[in-house]
Design a protein around this motif. Sequence first.
Motif, short mmCIF file in Angstrom:
data_model
loop_
_atom_site.label_atom_id
_atom_site.label_comp_id
_atom_site.label_asym_id
_atom_site.label_seq_id
_atom_site.Cartn_x
_atom_site.Cartn_y
_atom_site.Cartn_z
N VAL A 68 44.51 36.46 42.25
CA VAL A 68 43.23 36.28 41.57
C VAL A 68 43.11 34.98 40.78
O VAL A 68 42.01 34.46 40.61
N ILE B 8 39.42 32.76 39.60
CA ILE B 8 38.72 33.01 38.35
C ILE B 8 38.25 31.71 37.71
O ILE B 8 38.76 30.63 38.01
N ASP C 113 33.41 33.66 34.44
CA ASP C 113 33.43 34.95 35.14
C ASP C 113 33.03 36.09 34.22
O ASP C 113 33.11 36.00 33.00
N TRP D 179 42.68 38.14 31.24
CA TRP D 179 43.73 37.56 32.06
C TRP D 179 44.88 37.06 31.19
O TRP D 179 46.05 37.16 31.59
#
Length: 66
Positions: free
Chosen positions: A16, A20, A24, A31
């Motif tokens: 991911v 990102i 977002d 995160w």
Amino acid sequence: MNHQQLEKDIEHLEHVMPRISAGDRIPLSYWRNRVNSVLAAILVPSQASRVKRLNEALLVLEGLQK
């Protein structure tokens, strides 16, 4: 965190992280918490280098490193 879960978490983050951005729907703080939880685990050297790259990529997104 057991070894298998740790490996899955690292693989997920590697998947991911390139996708990102700061804009977002999921905030960068989410995160950061995910990366920090992996950083807090006991890592073998290969995992440590992978997590270091993830951390550096996130720092760039957070604007804390060029």
